[in-house]
Design a protein around this motif. Structure first.
Motif, PDB file in Angstrom:
ATOM      1  N   SER A  33       0.848  -1.183   0.000  1.00 41.65           N
ATOM      2  CA  SER A  33       0.000   0.000   0.000  1.00 41.65           C
ATOM      3  C   SER A  33       0.886   1.237   0.000  1.00 41.65           C
ATOM      4  O   SER A  33       1.720   1.408   0.884  1.00 41.65           O
ATOM      5  CB  SER A  33      -0.910   0.001   1.224  1.00 41.65           C
ATOM      6  N   SER A  36      -3.189   5.509   1.406  1.00 39.29           N
ATOM      7  CA  SER A  36      -4.555   5.182   1.777  1.00 39.29           C
ATOM      8  C   SER A  36      -5.143   6.403   2.464  1.00 39.29           C
ATOM      9  O   SER A  36      -4.807   6.708   3.610  1.00 39.29           O
ATOM     10  CB  SER A  36      -4.588   3.974   2.706  1.00 39.29           C
ATOM     11  N   LYS A  41      -7.051   5.298  -2.704  1.00 38.25           N
ATOM     12  CA  LYS A  41      -6.085   4.283  -2.291  1.00 38.25           C
ATOM     13  C   LYS A  41      -5.185   3.980  -3.470  1.00 38.25           C
ATOM     14  O   LYS A  41      -5.644   3.908  -4.612  1.00 38.25           O
ATOM     15  CB  LYS A  41      -6.780   2.998  -1.838  1.00 38.25           C
TER      16      LYS A  41
END
Length: 114
Positions: A33, A36, A41
């Motif tokens: 990731s 976010s 995202k």
């Protein structure tokens, strides 16, 4: 001028790290990731040559941008070959992704759409 670099990523270096992880994984995949937030995202995903993300539902709005290698994004009706520099809006239907070669791509998803 932004002085807080806590959210800064060098995508090339991160892609290298994730491709090493993917090469060691039985699935041939790795992901991280990158961002976010409340409405957005972003994830960096890597696939080794021949590895596939099986067919899955599409979020309401998303894009895929190839940073390294080349991939095929396929739906039941169509298939698109994407290479470095290509940015594609992901169609709002079930789809899969397969790597033609070791590849890294950025997935961006808008999260405030229901």
């Amino acid at each position: 001028m932004m002085t807080d670099n806590s959210h800064t990523h060098h995508l090339g270096e991160l892609a290298d790290e994730l491709l090493e992880k993917a090469r060691g994984a039985t699935s041939g995949r790795a992901a991280h990731s990158v961002y976010s937030g409340r409405y957005l995202k972003q994830a960096l995903l890597t696939l080794t040559a021949g590895a596939t993300m099986a067919e899955h539902d599409s979020p309401p709005e998303a894009t895929l941008q190839v940073l390294r290698g080349s991939v095929a994004l396929s739906s039941a009706e169509d298939s698109w070959d994407l290479r470095v520099g290509d940015l594609m809006t992901i169609p709002p239907e079930r789809h899969s992704v397969q790597a033609h070669e070791d590849s890294a791509f950025m997935l961006t998803i808008r999260t405030d759409v229901s």
